[in-house]
Design a protein around this motif. Structure first.
Motif, PDB file in Angstrom:
ATOM      1  N   LYS A  33      -8.898 107.189  84.275  1.00  0.00           N
ATOM      2  CA  LYS A  33      -9.985 108.121  83.477  1.00  0.00           C
ATOM      3  C   LYS A  33      -9.353 109.050  82.721  1.00  0.00           C
ATOM      4  O   LYS A  33     -10.034 109.467  81.605  1.00  0.00           O
ATOM      5  N   ILE A  34      -8.225 109.462  82.847  1.00  0.00           N
ATOM      6  CA  ILE A  34      -7.628 110.629  82.164  1.00  0.00           C
ATOM      7  C   ILE A  34      -6.183 110.205  81.788  1.00  0.00           C
ATOM      8  O   ILE A  34      -5.417 110.047  82.977  1.00  0.00           O
ATOM      9  N   ALA A  35      -5.677 109.764  80.571  1.00  0.00           N
ATOM     10  CA  ALA A  35      -4.357 109.223  80.669  1.00  0.00           C
ATOM     11  C   ALA A  35      -3.155 110.285  80.625  1.00  0.00           C
ATOM     12  O   ALA A  35      -3.536 111.467  80.205  1.00  0.00           O
ATOM     13  N   GLY A  36      -2.169 109.795  81.137  1.00  0.00           N
ATOM     14  CA  GLY A  36      -0.971 110.906  81.116  1.00  0.00           C
ATOM     15  C   GLY A  36      -0.429 110.982  79.674  1.00  0.00           C
ATOM     16  O   GLY A  36      -0.677 110.284  78.893  1.00  0.00           O
ATOM     17  N   LYS A  37       0.301 112.080  79.475  1.00  0.00           N
ATOM     18  CA  LYS A  37       0.900 112.277  78.144  1.00  0.00           C
ATOM     19  C   LYS A  37       2.304 112.844  78.264  1.00  0.00           C
ATOM     20  O   LYS A  37       2.586 113.784  79.096  1.00  0.00           O
ATOM     21  N   VAL A  38       3.111 112.341  77.396  1.00  0.00           N
ATOM     22  CA  VAL A  38       4.520 112.670  77.539  1.00  0.00           C
ATOM     23  C   VAL A  38       4.964 114.089  77.369  1.00  0.00           C
ATOM     24  O   VAL A  38       4.073 114.646  76.297  1.00  0.00           O
ATOM     25  N   GLY A  39       5.738 114.879  77.984  1.00  0.00           N
ATOM     26  CA  GLY A  39       5.841 115.945  77.943  1.00  0.00           C
ATOM     27  C   GLY A  39       4.812 117.083  78.623  1.00  0.00           C
ATOM     28  O   GLY A  39       4.770 118.286  78.270  1.00  0.00           O
ATOM     29  N   PHE A  40       3.830 116.405  79.061  1.00  0.00           N
ATOM     30  CA  PHE A  40       2.552 117.130  79.561  1.00  0.00           C
ATOM     31  C   PHE A  40       2.479 117.075  80.924  1.00  0.00           C
ATOM     32  O   PHE A  40       2.504 116.034  81.698  1.00  0.00           O
ATOM     33  N   THR A  41       1.701 118.026  81.659  1.00  0.00           N
ATOM     34  CA  THR A  41       1.046 117.831  83.287  1.00  0.00           C
ATOM     35  C   THR A  41      -0.539 118.135  82.956  1.00  0.00           C
ATOM     36  O   THR A  41      -0.915 119.036  82.418  1.00  0.00           O
ATOM     37  N   LEU A  42      -0.907 117.163  83.653  1.00  0.00           N
ATOM     38  CA  LEU A  42      -2.603 117.282  83.765  1.00  0.00           C
ATOM     39  C   LEU A  42      -2.814 118.187  84.946  1.00  0.00           C
ATOM     40  O   LEU A  42      -2.385 117.914  85.937  1.00  0.00           O
ATOM     41  N   SER A  64      -1.562 108.962  88.735  1.00  0.00           N
ATOM     42  CA  SER A  64      -1.183 107.422  88.424  1.00  0.00           C
ATOM     43  C   SER A  64       0.386 106.926  88.571  1.00  0.00           C
ATOM     44  O   SER A  64       1.003 106.315  88.160  1.00  0.00           O
ATOM     45  N   ALA A  65       0.998 107.977  89.296  1.00  0.00           N
ATOM     46  CA  ALA A  65       2.302 107.790  89.501  1.00  0.00           C
ATOM     47  C   ALA A  65       2.568 106.493  90.351  1.00  0.00           C
ATOM     48  O   ALA A  65       1.703 105.858  90.938  1.00  0.00           O
ATOM     49  N   GLY A  66       3.656 106.029  90.635  1.00  0.00           N
ATOM     50  CA  GLY A  66       4.248 104.737  91.313  1.00  0.00           C
ATOM     51  C   GLY A  66       3.751 104.901  92.580  1.00  0.00           C
ATOM     52  O   GLY A  66       3.135 103.565  93.118  1.00  0.00           O
ATOM     53  N   THR A  67       3.794 105.977  93.289  1.00  0.00           N
ATOM     54  CA  THR A  67       3.187 105.912  94.659  1.00  0.00           C
ATOM     55  C   THR A  67       2.252 107.074  94.540  1.00  0.00           C
ATOM     56  O   THR A  67       2.520 108.395  94.210  1.00  0.00           O
ATOM     57  N   PRO A  68       0.882 106.861  94.327  1.00  0.00           N
ATOM     58  CA  PRO A  68      -0.162 107.848  93.867  1.00  0.00           C
ATOM     59  C   PRO A  68      -0.254 108.766  94.939  1.00  0.00           C
ATOM     60  O   PRO A  68      -0.412 108.377  95.928  1.00  0.00           O
ATOM     61  N   ILE A  69      -0.651 110.124  94.289  1.00  0.00           N
ATOM     62  CA  ILE A  69      -0.778 111.331  95.217  1.00  0.00           C
ATOM     63  C   ILE A  69      -2.271 111.261  94.984  1.00  0.00           C
ATOM     64  O   ILE A  69      -2.727 111.793  94.050  1.00  0.00           O
ATOM     65  N   GLU A  89      -9.585 128.202  88.851  1.00  0.00           N
ATOM     66  CA  GLU A  89      -9.308 128.359  87.178  1.00  0.00           C
ATOM     67  C   GLU A  89      -7.894 127.700  86.674  1.00  0.00           C
ATOM     68  O   GLU A  89      -8.191 126.969  85.739  1.00  0.00           O
ATOM     69  N   ILE A  90      -6.800 127.727  87.535  1.00  0.00           N
ATOM     70  CA  ILE A  90      -5.682 127.206  87.122  1.00  0.00           C
ATOM     71  C   ILE A  90      -5.541 125.665  87.497  1.00  0.00           C
ATOM     72  O   ILE A  90      -5.177 124.850  86.798  1.00  0.00           O
ATOM     73  N   GLY A  91      -6.231 125.317  88.595  1.00  0.00           N
ATOM     74  CA  GLY A  91      -6.193 124.055  88.761  1.00  0.00           C
ATOM     75  C   GLY A  91      -5.203 123.690  89.820  1.00  0.00           C
ATOM     76  O   GLY A  91      -4.313 124.217  90.174  1.00  0.00           O
ATOM     77  N   PHE A  92      -5.210 122.319  89.815  1.00  0.00           N
ATOM     78  CA  PHE A  92      -4.188 121.373  90.724  1.00  0.00           C
ATOM     79  C   PHE A  92      -3.316 120.479  89.890  1.00  0.00           C
ATOM     80  O   PHE A  92      -3.813 119.899  89.026  1.00  0.00           O
ATOM     81  N   PRO A  93      -2.036 120.753  89.843  1.00  0.00           N
ATOM     82  CA  PRO A  93      -1.243 119.819  88.823  1.00  0.00           C
ATOM     83  C   PRO A  93      -0.980 118.481  89.281  1.00  0.00           C
ATOM     84  O   PRO A  93      -0.698 118.174  90.572  1.00  0.00           O
ATOM     85  N   LEU A  94      -1.011 117.528  88.677  1.00  0.00           N
ATOM     86  CA  LEU A  94      -0.799 115.922  88.979  1.00  0.00           C
ATOM     87  C   LEU A  94       0.918 116.094  88.767  1.00  0.00           C
ATOM     88  O   LEU A  94       1.236 116.723  88.025  1.00  0.00           O
ATOM     89  N   THR A  95       1.257 115.002  89.140  1.00  0.00           N
ATOM     90  CA  THR A  95       2.801 114.446  88.697  1.00  0.00           C
ATOM     91  C   THR A  95       2.734 114.453  87.222  1.00  0.00           C
ATOM     92  O   THR A  95       1.987 114.064  86.597  1.00  0.00           O
ATOM     93  N   ALA A  96       3.921 115.231  86.754  1.00  0.00           N
ATOM     94  CA  ALA A  96       4.256 115.425  85.078  1.00  0.00           C
ATOM     95  C   ALA A  96       4.126 114.013  84.616  1.00  0.00           C
ATOM     96  O   ALA A  96       4.686 113.035  85.048  1.00  0.00           O
ATOM     97  N   GLU A  97       3.477 114.133  83.340  1.00  0.00           N
ATOM     98  CA  GLU A  97       3.264 113.073  82.491  1.00  0.00           C
ATOM     99  C   GLU A  97       2.311 111.906  83.106  1.00  0.00           C
ATOM    100  O   GLU A  97       2.318 110.640  82.436  1.00  0.00           O
ATOM    101  N   THR A 122       4.757 120.488  79.992  1.00  0.00           N
ATOM    102  CA  THR A 122       5.603 120.410  81.341  1.00  0.00           C
ATOM    103  C   THR A 122       6.764 121.338  81.227  1.00  0.00           C
ATOM    104  O   THR A 122       7.474 121.125  80.343  1.00  0.00           O
ATOM    105  N   VAL A 123       7.019 122.326  82.117  1.00  0.00           N
ATOM    106  CA  VAL A 123       8.079 123.088  82.060  1.00  0.00           C
ATOM    107  C   VAL A 123       9.366 122.537  82.756  1.00  0.00           C
ATOM    108  O   VAL A 123       9.256 122.186  83.991  1.00  0.00           O
TER     109      VAL A 123
END
Length: 125
Positions: A33-42, A64-69, A89-97, A122-123
């Motif tokens: 539903k929301i695509a990952g982006k290179v260099g960013f964390t959703l 959408s990681a190989g082993t989804p969380i 407000e800050i939210g929950f981070p998905l796996t980077a990219e 992504t830092v």
């Protein structure tokens, strides 16, 4: 000043969509539903599920990681009406990219979903 800088560096990724009782996003038919982006964390802030036709299926939101969380999952037959998962407000981070996927255990449920989210650079250390 720092807060203003943070806001201008983030990009909104909010999405709303509906699904009908013939939709089948089970198993290999998972829907991104929301695509990952290179260099960013959703970052997921809130997921709102509004069920209009109930059945004995679960709704799971995962990255959408190989082993989804898994991030959020409804009980089987969650009942009519709204279900909300609020990650603040800050939210929950998905796996980077990686993106956000919606997986249902079977077809038969209908409703609408709104996901409030944003991309942040992504830092890396």
């Amino acid at each position: 000043m720092d807060k203003m800088l943070l806001i201008t560096q983030n990009a909104d990724a909010t999405v709303s969509y509906s699904f009908i009782n013939t939709t089948d996003w089970s198993g290999a038919s998972v829907s991104t539903k929301i695509a990952g982006k290179v260099g960013f964390t959703l970052w997921i802030q809130r997921i709102m599920l509004s069920v209009t036709t109930d059945n004995a299926a679960t709704q799971q939101f995962q990255d959408s990681a190989g082993t989804p969380i898994p991030i959020a999952k409804s009980p089987a037959s969650p009942g009519l009406g709204p279900k909300t998962w609020d990650f603040g407000e800050i939210g929950f981070p998905l796996t980077a990219e990686k993106g956000l996927q919606h997986l249902m255990s079977a077809a038969g449920m209908a409703g609408a979903v709104t996901v409030q989210a944003y991309y942040a650079r992504t830092v890396t250390t």
